[in-house]
Design a protein around this motif. Structure first.
Motif, PDB file in Angstrom:
ATOM      1  N   PHE A   1     -41.436 -17.916 -28.396  1.00 29.07           N
ATOM      2  CA  PHE A   1     -42.589 -18.055 -27.514  1.00 29.07           C
ATOM      3  C   PHE A   1     -42.377 -17.397 -26.149  1.00 29.07           C
ATOM      4  O   PHE A   1     -41.264 -17.379 -25.608  1.00 29.07           O
ATOM      5  CB  PHE A   1     -42.916 -19.535 -27.314  1.00 29.07           C
ATOM      6  N   ASP A   2     -43.482 -16.882 -25.628  1.00 31.46           N
ATOM      7  CA  ASP A   2     -43.486 -16.359 -24.266  1.00 31.46           C
ATOM      8  C   ASP A   2     -43.590 -17.489 -23.241  1.00 31.46           C
ATOM      9  O   ASP A   2     -43.135 -17.346 -22.101  1.00 31.46           O
ATOM     10  CB  ASP A   2     -44.671 -15.411 -24.069  1.00 31.46           C
ATOM     11  N   ALA A   3     -44.231 -18.578 -23.640  1.00 28.20           N
ATOM     12  CA  ALA A   3     -44.410 -19.715 -22.733  1.00 28.20           C
ATOM     13  C   ALA A   3     -44.532 -20.990 -23.545  1.00 28.20           C
ATOM     14  O   ALA A   3     -44.969 -20.970 -24.702  1.00 28.20           O
ATOM     15  CB  ALA A   3     -45.646 -19.526 -21.850  1.00 28.20           C
ATOM     16  N   ILE A   4     -44.130 -22.099 -22.934  1.00 25.50           N
ATOM     17  CA  ILE A   4     -44.312 -23.431 -23.501  1.00 25.50           C
ATOM     18  C   ILE A   4     -45.055 -24.272 -22.471  1.00 25.50           C
ATOM     19  O   ILE A   4     -44.702 -24.280 -21.289  1.00 25.50           O
ATOM     20  CB  ILE A   4     -42.962 -24.093 -23.856  1.00 25.50           C
ATOM     21  N   VAL A   5     -46.070 -24.963 -22.943  1.00 21.75           N
ATOM     22  CA  VAL A   5     -46.899 -25.812 -22.087  1.00 21.75           C
ATOM     23  C   VAL A   5     -46.918 -27.214 -22.682  1.00 21.75           C
ATOM     24  O   VAL A   5     -46.964 -27.378 -23.913  1.00 21.75           O
ATOM     25  CB  VAL A   5     -48.339 -25.250 -22.012  1.00 21.75           C
ATOM     26  N   SER A   6     -46.895 -28.230 -21.817  1.00 25.85           N
ATOM     27  CA  SER A   6     -47.040 -29.603 -22.283  1.00 25.85           C
ATOM     28  C   SER A   6     -47.799 -30.400 -21.226  1.00 25.85           C
ATOM     29  O   SER A   6     -47.362 -30.490 -20.076  1.00 25.85           O
ATOM     30  CB  SER A   6     -45.671 -30.240 -22.553  1.00 25.85           C
ATOM     31  N   ILE A   7     -48.931 -30.957 -21.612  1.00 25.88           N
ATOM     32  CA  ILE A   7     -49.807 -31.673 -20.688  1.00 25.88           C
ATOM     33  C   ILE A   7     -49.876 -33.145 -21.083  1.00 25.88           C
ATOM     34  O   ILE A   7     -50.276 -33.470 -22.203  1.00 25.88           O
ATOM     35  CB  ILE A   7     -51.225 -31.065 -20.694  1.00 25.88           C
ATOM     36  N   ASP A   8     -49.474 -34.004 -20.151  1.00 25.83           N
ATOM     37  CA  ASP A   8     -49.541 -35.456 -20.351  1.00 25.83           C
ATOM     38  C   ASP A   8     -48.833 -35.874 -21.634  1.00 25.83           C
ATOM     39  O   ASP A   8     -49.316 -36.737 -22.370  1.00 25.83           O
ATOM     40  CB  ASP A   8     -51.007 -35.932 -20.361  1.00 25.83           C
ATOM     41  N   ALA A   9     -47.681 -35.267 -21.903  1.00 29.71           N
ATOM     42  CA  ALA A   9     -46.935 -35.610 -23.113  1.00 29.71           C
ATOM     43  C   ALA A   9     -45.424 -35.564 -22.907  1.00 29.71           C
ATOM     44  O   ALA A   9     -44.690 -36.345 -23.524  1.00 29.71           O
ATOM     45  CB  ALA A   9     -47.328 -34.659 -24.255  1.00 29.71           C
ATOM     46  N   TYR A  10     -44.952 -34.667 -22.058  1.00 27.67           N
ATOM     47  CA  TYR A  10     -43.517 -34.384 -21.977  1.00 27.67           C
ATOM     48  C   TYR A  10     -42.690 -35.611 -21.600  1.00 27.67           C
ATOM     49  O   TYR A  10     -41.531 -35.748 -22.024  1.00 27.67           O
ATOM     50  CB  TYR A  10     -43.276 -33.254 -20.969  1.00 27.67           C
ATOM     51  N   HIS A  11     -43.256 -36.527 -20.824  1.00 29.40           N
ATOM     52  CA  HIS A  11     -42.512 -37.716 -20.411  1.00 29.40           C
ATOM     53  C   HIS A  11     -42.190 -38.625 -21.592  1.00 29.40           C
ATOM     54  O   HIS A  11     -41.282 -39.462 -21.495  1.00 29.40           O
ATOM     55  CB  HIS A  11     -43.293 -38.492 -19.347  1.00 29.40           C
ATOM     56  N   TYR A  12     -42.918 -38.489 -22.697  1.00 27.46           N
ATOM     57  CA  TYR A  12     -42.635 -39.313 -23.873  1.00 27.46           C
ATOM     58  C   TYR A  12     -41.337 -38.908 -24.563  1.00 27.46           C
ATOM     59  O   TYR A  12     -40.731 -39.725 -25.257  1.00 27.46           O
ATOM     60  CB  TYR A  12     -43.777 -39.212 -24.887  1.00 27.46           C
ATOM     61  N   PHE A  13     -40.914 -37.672 -24.409  1.00 25.52           N
ATOM     62  CA  PHE A  13     -39.746 -37.197 -25.149  1.00 25.52           C
ATOM     63  C   PHE A  13     -38.780 -36.366 -24.316  1.00 25.52           C
ATOM     64  O   PHE A  13     -37.675 -36.082 -24.776  1.00 25.52           O
ATOM     65  CB  PHE A  13     -40.192 -36.369 -26.364  1.00 25.52           C
ATOM     66  N   GLY A  14     -39.158 -35.991 -23.089  1.00 26.04           N
ATOM     67  CA  GLY A  14     -38.368 -35.002 -22.364  1.00 26.04           C
ATOM     68  C   GLY A  14     -37.473 -35.531 -21.257  1.00 26.04           C
ATOM     69  O   GLY A  14     -36.865 -34.733 -20.544  1.00 26.04           O
ATOM     70  N   THR A  15     -37.363 -36.855 -21.097  1.00 23.65           N
ATOM     71  CA  THR A  15     -36.530 -37.372 -20.006  1.00 23.65           C
ATOM     72  C   THR A  15     -35.047 -37.365 -20.359  1.00 23.65           C
ATOM     73  O   THR A  15     -34.205 -37.455 -19.467  1.00 23.65           O
ATOM     74  CB  THR A  15     -36.943 -38.807 -19.625  1.00 23.65           C
ATOM     75  N   ASN A  16     -34.730 -37.264 -21.617  1.00 21.62           N
ATOM     76  CA  ASN A  16     -33.327 -37.183 -22.032  1.00 21.62           C
ATOM     77  C   ASN A  16     -32.694 -35.913 -21.473  1.00 21.62           C
ATOM     78  O   ASN A  16     -33.251 -34.812 -21.597  1.00 21.62           O
ATOM     79  CB  ASN A  16     -33.255 -37.187 -23.571  1.00 21.62           C
ATOM     80  N   ASP A  17     -31.517 -36.042 -20.871  1.00 22.77           N
ATOM     81  CA  ASP A  17     -30.849 -34.891 -20.261  1.00 22.77           C
ATOM     82  C   ASP A  17     -30.570 -33.769 -21.256  1.00 22.77           C
ATOM     83  O   ASP A  17     -30.429 -32.605 -20.859  1.00 22.77           O
ATOM     84  CB  ASP A  17     -29.513 -35.324 -19.632  1.00 22.77           C
ATOM     85  N   LEU A  18     -30.491 -34.094 -22.526  1.00 21.53           N
ATOM     86  CA  LEU A  18     -30.139 -33.094 -23.537  1.00 21.53           C
ATOM     87  C   LEU A  18     -31.351 -32.405 -24.141  1.00 21.53           C
ATOM     88  O   LEU A  18     -31.187 -31.477 -24.943  1.00 21.53           O
ATOM     89  CB  LEU A  18     -29.319 -33.765 -24.659  1.00 21.53           C
ATOM     90  N   TYR A  19     -32.564 -32.834 -23.759  1.00 24.93           N
ATOM     91  CA  TYR A  19     -33.744 -32.315 -24.457  1.00 24.93           C
ATOM     92  C   TYR A  19     -34.094 -30.886 -24.048  1.00 24.93           C
ATOM     93  O   TYR A  19     -34.345 -30.026 -24.905  1.00 24.93           O
ATOM     94  CB  TYR A  19     -34.959 -33.220 -24.252  1.00 24.93           C
ATOM     95  N   LEU A  20     -34.161 -30.603 -22.760  1.00 25.45           N
ATOM     96  CA  LEU A  20     -34.629 -29.295 -22.313  1.00 25.45           C
ATOM     97  C   LEU A  20     -33.806 -28.140 -22.884  1.00 25.45           C
ATOM     98  O   LEU A  20     -34.386 -27.120 -23.282  1.00 25.45           O
ATOM     99  CB  LEU A  20     -34.665 -29.226 -20.783  1.00 25.45           C
ATOM    100  N   PRO A  21     -32.463 -28.227 -22.935  1.00 26.38           N
ATOM    101  CA  PRO A  21     -31.719 -27.108 -23.527  1.00 26.38           C
ATOM    102  C   PRO A  21     -32.130 -26.807 -24.965  1.00 26.38           C
ATOM    103  O   PRO A  21     -32.156 -25.636 -25.381  1.00 26.38           O
ATOM    104  CB  PRO A  21     -30.262 -27.587 -23.448  1.00 26.38           C
ATOM    105  N   THR A  22     -32.459 -27.848 -25.725  1.00 24.87           N
ATOM    106  CA  THR A  22     -32.896 -27.640 -27.101  1.00 24.87           C
ATOM    107  C   THR A  22     -34.261 -26.964 -27.152  1.00 24.87           C
ATOM    108  O   THR A  22     -34.493 -26.050 -27.953  1.00 24.87           O
ATOM    109  CB  THR A  22     -32.961 -28.990 -27.841  1.00 24.87           C
ATOM    110  N   LEU A  23     -35.161 -27.397 -26.263  1.00 22.88           N
ATOM    111  CA  LEU A  23     -36.507 -26.814 -26.238  1.00 22.88           C
ATOM    112  C   LEU A  23     -36.501 -25.395 -25.693  1.00 22.88           C
ATOM    113  O   LEU A  23     -37.189 -24.507 -26.230  1.00 22.88           O
ATOM    114  CB  LEU A  23     -37.425 -27.699 -25.393  1.00 22.88           C
ATOM    115  N   ALA A  24     -35.748 -25.166 -24.622  1.00 23.67           N
ATOM    116  CA  ALA A  24     -35.788 -23.866 -23.947  1.00 23.67           C
ATOM    117  C   ALA A  24     -35.314 -22.727 -24.833  1.00 23.67           C
ATOM    118  O   ALA A  24     -35.696 -21.565 -24.612  1.00 23.67           O
ATOM    119  CB  ALA A  24     -34.945 -23.913 -22.667  1.00 23.67           C
TER     120      ALA A  24
END
Length: 267
Positions: free
Chosen positions: A128-151
């Motif tokens: 992907f060129d971009a990733i967007v998440s609106i009113d959802a990311y807080h449900y799954f993205g607060t874990n310190d290990l999540y962003l590296p997997t998504l990015a």
């Protein structure tokens, strides 16, 4: 089938929800937005995110992942407003339901709905060129290990941007402020400040954080929207949820609650 007769004329409702800060969103049928909402006004929040994320600068047909897209309104918005090729990923809404909604909006060839859980995304690295998440990311993205997997799903230099319900200041201790205690559930502890999100993303080392800021008077937008949905949503569940949100926001008056946007570029 809808279980309520609209209380307000379409003309009056459109006037009520026309917002100077969100000119693109103003062009959408307000009944369509209310019928497909699942919380705060996702189109308003995406329109606030867009300039910080640089969506206007995306190449035509850029590939965008709309993560936690709900009923795919934001996916249609991305395709219509920014000429994006969108993958609309959600766990709760069936792809067939979103496919019908997307086709009715005229973007069946530009938005692909998929069923996906945020921790098990079926996409290759650099998709992907971009990733967007609106009113959802807080449900799954607060874990310190999540962003590296998504990015890793971003192309090098690709951008990620989220908007989440948030706090003006971090809460201390283990109890909610007294005036919010009646509205609290465990999910409330996923709300954080802009500084918290900046730190959380920066220390992963996988993105350069470009924006982490608070929406001025965002609670007023949230309240305006919640009050309208409490009256006009065709679904009893969403009317009740909106009434509860409106009551909470009126009591808080912006002391704690609002929205934060965060954007970053894959390093």
């Amino acid at each position: 089938m809808p279980d309520i007769t609209p209380r307000t004329s379409d003309e009056d409702l459109t006037k009520r929800l026309t917002h100077a800060r969100y000119p693109r969103s103003n062009s959408y049928d307000v009944r369509w937005v209310i019928e497909n909402q699942m919380g705060p006004n996702a189109l308003w929040l995406l329109e606030w995110l867009a300039p910080a994320l640089g969506l206007d600068a995306l190449r035509p047909c850029a590939r965008v992942l709309d993560l936690g897209c709900g009923r795919a309104m934001t996916s249609v918005f991305l395709a219509r407003e920014y000429d994006a090729q969108v993958t609309a990923a959600d766990l709760w809404i069936k792809p067939d339901d979103n496919a019908r909604r997307i086709a009715e909006a005229g973007f069946g060839d530009r938005v692909l709905p998929v069923h996906a859980e945020a921790h098990d995304l079926p996409f290759a690295e650099g998709s992907f060129d971009a990733i967007v998440s609106i009113d959802a990311y807080h449900y799954f993205g607060t874990n310190d290990l999540y962003l590296p997997t998504l990015a890793r799903l971003l192309k090098p230099g690709g951008r990620i941007g989220v908007v989440v319900p948030a706090l003006r200041e971090e809460l201390e201790g283990v109890e909610l402020p007294q005036h919010l205690a009646a509205f609290g559930d465990p999910g409330f502890w996923a709300f954080h400040t802009a500084d918290w999100w900046r730190r959380n993303w920066t220390r992963t080392g996988v993105v350069e954080v470009e924006t982490a800021d608070w929406l001025a008077d965002g609670w007023r937008d949230w309240l305006l929207w919640s009050e309208a949905c409490a009256e006009e949503s065709p679904e009893a569940f969403h009317r009740d949820m909106s009434r509860r949100s409106a009551e909470m926001l009126r009591i808080d008056e912006g002391r704690h609650l609002g929205f934060v946007r965060v954007t970053g570029r894959r390093i």
